[in-house]
Every structure is written in C-alpha cells, then in structure tokens.
Design a protein around this motif. Structure first.
Motif, PDB file in Angstrom:
ATOM      1  N   GLY A  79       0.821  -1.208   0.000  1.00  0.00           N
ATOM      2  CA  GLY A  79       0.000   0.000   0.000  1.00  0.00           C
ATOM      3  C   GLY A  79       0.854   1.257   0.000  1.00  0.00           C
ATOM      4  O   GLY A  79       0.580   2.219  -0.731  1.00  0.00           O
ATOM      5  N   LEU A  80       1.904   1.262   0.828  1.00  0.00           N
ATOM      6  CA  LEU A  80       2.808   2.410   0.862  1.00  0.00           C
ATOM      7  C   LEU A  80       3.542   2.571  -0.466  1.00  0.00           C
ATOM      8  O   LEU A  80       3.699   3.694  -0.972  1.00  0.00           O
ATOM      9  N   LEU A  81       3.992   1.457  -1.035  1.00  0.00           N
ATOM     10  CA  LEU A  81       4.744   1.532  -2.291  1.00  0.00           C
ATOM     11  C   LEU A  81       3.886   2.078  -3.425  1.00  0.00           C
ATOM     12  O   LEU A  81       4.252   3.072  -4.078  1.00  0.00           O
ATOM     13  N   PHE A  82       2.757   1.447  -3.668  1.00  0.00           N
ATOM     14  CA  PHE A  82       1.943   1.851  -4.816  1.00  0.00           C
ATOM     15  C   PHE A  82       1.234   3.183  -4.570  1.00  0.00           C
ATOM     16  O   PHE A  82       1.029   3.959  -5.502  1.00  0.00           O
ATOM     17  N   GLY A  83       0.883   3.455  -3.313  1.00  0.00           N
ATOM     18  CA  GLY A  83       0.320   4.762  -3.001  1.00  0.00           C
ATOM     19  C   GLY A  83       1.342   5.866  -3.215  1.00  0.00           C
ATOM     20  O   GLY A  83       1.028   6.927  -3.769  1.00  0.00           O
ATOM     21  N   GLY A  84       2.584   5.615  -2.788  1.00  0.00           N
ATOM     22  CA  GLY A  84       3.640   6.604  -2.978  1.00  0.00           C
ATOM     23  C   GLY A  84       3.968   6.829  -4.440  1.00  0.00           C
ATOM     24  O   GLY A  84       4.181   7.970  -4.877  1.00  0.00           O
ATOM     25  N   LEU A  85       4.006   5.761  -5.211  1.00  0.00           N
ATOM     26  CA  LEU A  85       4.267   5.899  -6.649  1.00  0.00           C
ATOM     27  C   LEU A  85       3.169   6.703  -7.332  1.00  0.00           C
ATOM     28  O   LEU A  85       3.433   7.524  -8.218  1.00  0.00           O
ATOM     29  N   SER A  86       1.946   6.473  -6.908  1.00  0.00           N
ATOM     30  CA  SER A  86       0.828   7.207  -7.497  1.00  0.00           C
ATOM     31  C   SER A  86       0.919   8.699  -7.190  1.00  0.00           C
ATOM     32  O   SER A  86       0.730   9.544  -8.073  1.00  0.00           O
ATOM     33  N   LEU A  87       1.240   9.038  -5.939  1.00  0.00           N
ATOM     34  CA  LEU A  87       1.328  10.449  -5.552  1.00  0.00           C
ATOM     35  C   LEU A  87       2.476  11.165  -6.256  1.00  0.00           C
ATOM     36  O   LEU A  87       2.392  12.368  -6.530  1.00  0.00           O
ATOM     37  N   ALA A  88       3.550  10.427  -6.532  1.00  0.00           N
ATOM     38  CA  ALA A  88       4.732  11.045  -7.140  1.00  0.00           C
ATOM     39  C   ALA A  88       4.814  10.804  -8.643  1.00  0.00           C
ATOM     40  O   ALA A  88       5.842  11.097  -9.264  1.00  0.00           O
ATOM     41  N   GLY A  89       3.757  10.283  -9.237  1.00  0.00           N
ATOM     42  CA  GLY A  89       3.756  10.069 -10.680  1.00  0.00           C
ATOM     43  C   GLY A  89       4.850   9.138 -11.159  1.00  0.00           C
ATOM     44  O   GLY A  89       5.383   9.311 -12.266  1.00  0.00           O
ATOM     45  N   ASN A  90       5.207   8.149 -10.330  1.00  0.00           N
ATOM     46  CA  ASN A  90       6.274   7.190 -10.655  1.00  0.00           C
ATOM     47  C   ASN A  90       7.640   7.845 -10.827  1.00  0.00           C
ATOM     48  O   ASN A  90       8.568   7.228 -11.367  1.00  0.00           O
ATOM     49  N   SER A  91       7.782   9.095 -10.376  1.00  0.00           N
ATOM     50  CA  SER A  91       9.067   9.781 -10.563  1.00  0.00           C
ATOM     51  C   SER A  91      10.171   9.180  -9.699  1.00  0.00           C
ATOM     52  O   SER A  91      11.347   9.516  -9.874  1.00  0.00           O
ATOM     53  N   GLN A  92       9.818   8.277  -8.779  1.00  0.00           N
ATOM     54  CA  GLN A  92      10.844   7.553  -8.024  1.00  0.00           C
ATOM     55  C   GLN A  92      11.796   6.814  -8.955  1.00  0.00           C
ATOM     56  O   GLN A  92      12.993   6.682  -8.662  1.00  0.00           O
ATOM     57  N   PHE A  93      11.281   6.333 -10.089  1.00  0.00           N
ATOM     58  CA  PHE A  93      12.120   5.551 -10.996  1.00  0.00           C
ATOM     59  C   PHE A  93      13.233   6.386 -11.628  1.00  0.00           C
ATOM     60  O   PHE A  93      14.212   5.836 -12.138  1.00  0.00           O
ATOM     61  N   HIS A 136       5.102  19.611 -10.602  1.00  0.00           N
ATOM     62  CA  HIS A 136       3.676  19.785 -10.861  1.00  0.00           C
ATOM     63  C   HIS A 136       2.820  18.856 -10.004  1.00  0.00           C
ATOM     64  O   HIS A 136       1.593  18.962 -10.016  1.00  0.00           O
ATOM     65  N   LEU A 137       3.468  17.938  -9.292  1.00  0.00           N
ATOM     66  CA  LEU A 137       2.750  17.008  -8.421  1.00  0.00           C
ATOM     67  C   LEU A 137       2.878  17.498  -6.979  1.00  0.00           C
ATOM     68  O   LEU A 137       3.941  17.368  -6.372  1.00  0.00           O
ATOM     69  N   PRO A 138       1.837  18.074  -6.419  1.00  0.00           N
ATOM     70  CA  PRO A 138       1.951  18.711  -5.099  1.00  0.00           C
ATOM     71  C   PRO A 138       2.281  17.750  -3.965  1.00  0.00           C
ATOM     72  O   PRO A 138       2.821  18.165  -2.948  1.00  0.00           O
ATOM     73  N   TRP A 139       1.964  16.467  -4.128  1.00  0.00           N
ATOM     74  CA  TRP A 139       2.184  15.501  -3.048  1.00  0.00           C
ATOM     75  C   TRP A 139       3.340  14.552  -3.346  1.00  0.00           C
ATOM     76  O   TRP A 139       3.436  13.484  -2.769  1.00  0.00           O
ATOM     77  N   ARG A 140       4.231  14.967  -4.245  1.00  0.00           N
ATOM     78  CA  ARG A 140       5.292  14.039  -4.640  1.00  0.00           C
ATOM     79  C   ARG A 140       6.234  13.715  -3.479  1.00  0.00           C
ATOM     80  O   ARG A 140       6.696  12.579  -3.359  1.00  0.00           O
ATOM     81  N   ASN A 141       6.528  14.690  -2.612  1.00  0.00           N
ATOM     82  CA  ASN A 141       7.439  14.415  -1.497  1.00  0.00           C
ATOM     83  C   ASN A 141       6.824  13.433  -0.506  1.00  0.00           C
ATOM     84  O   ASN A 141       7.522  12.580   0.047  1.00  0.00           O
ATOM     85  N   LEU A 142       5.521  13.538  -0.292  1.00  0.00           N
ATOM     86  CA  LEU A 142       4.842  12.538   0.529  1.00  0.00           C
ATOM     87  C   LEU A 142       4.918  11.178  -0.159  1.00  0.00           C
ATOM     88  O   LEU A 142       5.118  10.145   0.498  1.00  0.00           O
TER      89      LEU A 142
END
Length: 282
Positions: free
Chosen positions: A47-61, A109-115
């Motif tokens: 849940g944390l992984l996929f929720g975080g990826l969604s909030l950050a637009g997969n920019s973790q990659f 442009h993603l306001p919740w990317r840091n979260l």
C-alpha cells in the motif's frame, strides 16, 4: 559471556523467513505460520509503495538504475524501495519503467510528490524490518515462553519507531540513552545545520536514502518541513547532511544490536540459563 544461538533447524527457518520477506513482505511470516501478520505486512508495504508511486507520478524511478540484458530491461534498482524487491519490479513493469518526468512533465507539478517519496521509501525500509519480525516469529514458535517478554523482532521494530526504545523494552537503560540520545541528537543537529531543508530526495537523493533509515522520526520531520527551501547555500549544509544520514545508519546498527540482545534474552529464558534470563528482564 558467550551469546546463545537458535537451534540449527530454527536458524534455517529464520534464514528462509528473512529471504522470503526481502523478496515479498509477508512471505516470511507464512514460513513462521502467521497468516495474519503476513497479510498485515503485505498490505502495509505494498500500500505504501503503490500509493507513494501514485502520488509522485512514478518519478521515483528517475532515481533508480535500470539493468538491461540483451537490450531488454530486466531489473530496476531503486534504494531504499528495493527492500520491497518484487513489489518494485512489478511496479516498474506496470509503469513501463517511465515516470511523469520521462513523459515530458515536471515532478514539481505534483503537489504531493514528497509525501509519495516518503511513502515508497518507507515501504522498502519497513520491508527489511518485516524480515526481522518474521525471523523472530520463527524463534518464538520453536522456543515459546510462558512469561511476557519483548521478542527480537519486536525490539528491532521498536528501535525503528523510536531509537533506543528496543533497548528500553529489553531492560537496557544505558543503551537506551546511548543509542537514542546519539541518534536523535545527530538528526536534530543535522536538520538545524541544514535549516530544516536537507531531507529532500530531489536535491540529495543519495543522502536521502540514508536519512530514510531513521524511521518515523525522520519521515514525520521531513513531511512537516517539506515547504522549507534553501534561500542560499548554507555554510554548514554538508555537515548537516552528514549528520542526518549518519543518524539513519546508526538506527540500523541500534536495531541490529537490540535484536541480538533480545534474542539472547529470549533463548536464555526459554532454556532456563541461570542468571541470564533475569539479567535480560532487569
């Protein structure tokens, strides 16, 4: 005083539990016969992984390394999310190894990317500690105790929750203040030197991976300080980064020590070793 060790069959089950957990959070708990815990860790970490990826637009990659074989992508290396190994690989396949930035958009442009970064990073860190918890449950199953006592995995998780807490629960007051005071002090000093703007994946991705090891104390601080920005280059900024990152690595050392001490206490109590069980419970 020589440390006690689990019996060989138990040790092998513990090792398998660790390996399975590092592949997929919750899988190691099945090795210990604990379906409820397996479901809990699977839901939490994925849940944390996929929720975080969604909030950050997969920019973790964009902070990872894609390994190719024969021109085909086969493996995504991403720290600290890699603690949730198969989850990261599956997510990378779903995202086709791309992020919003690769698609021509800016992560700003993603306001919740840091979260999102904090959530996905926490998934990897928690997955590693889930492995310690699963290993501990194998020991608890094979060498049960009648009296209530903190398990090795519980001590490690408590240390992640608050540095020093694992040693406190096992009765080691000096190490509580030694580890807890050192780690929290280093982190607080480092954040102060960095004007509370140093915990930033986009600016310091390698340091950030180490800072994430501090656990919820660091994660919550980073979330609350997220609006902070450097007005200029600070004179002690690099020292601040060093201290906060060191605090993360010291947390891992403290967790390993608390696990080992709690394991020794558990085995002493289970086997009735004179003097050892009472000392661990003091």
């Amino acid at each position: 005083m020589q440390a006690l060790a689990p019996a060989e069959p138990t040790r092998k089950r513990m090792e398998r539990a660790v390996g399975l957990s590092l592949l997929l959070p919750g899988a190691g708990h099945l090795q210990a016969g604990r379906f409820g815990w397996a479901l809990f860790w699977a839901i939490l970490c994925q849940g944390l992984l996929f929720g975080g990826l969604s909030l950050a637009g997969n920019s973790q990659f964009d902070y990872g390394k894609l390994i190719h074989l024969g021109g085909r992508p086969i493996l995504m290396l991403l720290i600290p999310e890699m603690g949730n190994f198969l989850g990261v690989q599956f997510a990378a396949v779903l995202a086709k190894m791309h992020s919003v930035e690769a698609g021509g958009h800016l992560p700003e442009h993603l306001p919740w990317r840091n979260l999102g970064y904090l959530m996905s990073g926490a998934s990897g860190v928690l997955s590693a500690f889930a492995a310690a918890h699963a290993s501990s449950l194998c020991l608890v199953r094979d060498e049960p105790l009648a009296q209530r006592r903190v398990s090795p995995g519980g001590a490690a998780l408590a240390t992640l929750l608050l540095p020093g807490l694992g040693h406190w629960l096992s009765g080691r007051r000096f190490k509580t203040w030694l580890f807890g005071g050192t780690i929290v002090g280093l982190f607080a000093l480092g954040m102060t030197l960095g004007d509370f703007a140093d915990f930033d994946r986009q600016r310091h991705p390698y340091y950030w991976a180490g800072q994430m090891l501090l656990g919820p104390v660091g994660w919550i601080t980073a979330f609350l300080c997220e609006p902070q920005r450097f007005p200029s280059v600070l004179p002690y900024q690099d020292a601040g980064l060093l201290f906060t990152t060191a605090a993360g690595f010291f947390t891992v050392i403290a967790a390993l020590d608390s696990y080992h001490r709690a394991e020794d206490d558990w085995l002493a109590a289970a086997r009735g070793v004179p003097g050892r069980a009472a000392a661990g419970a003091a």
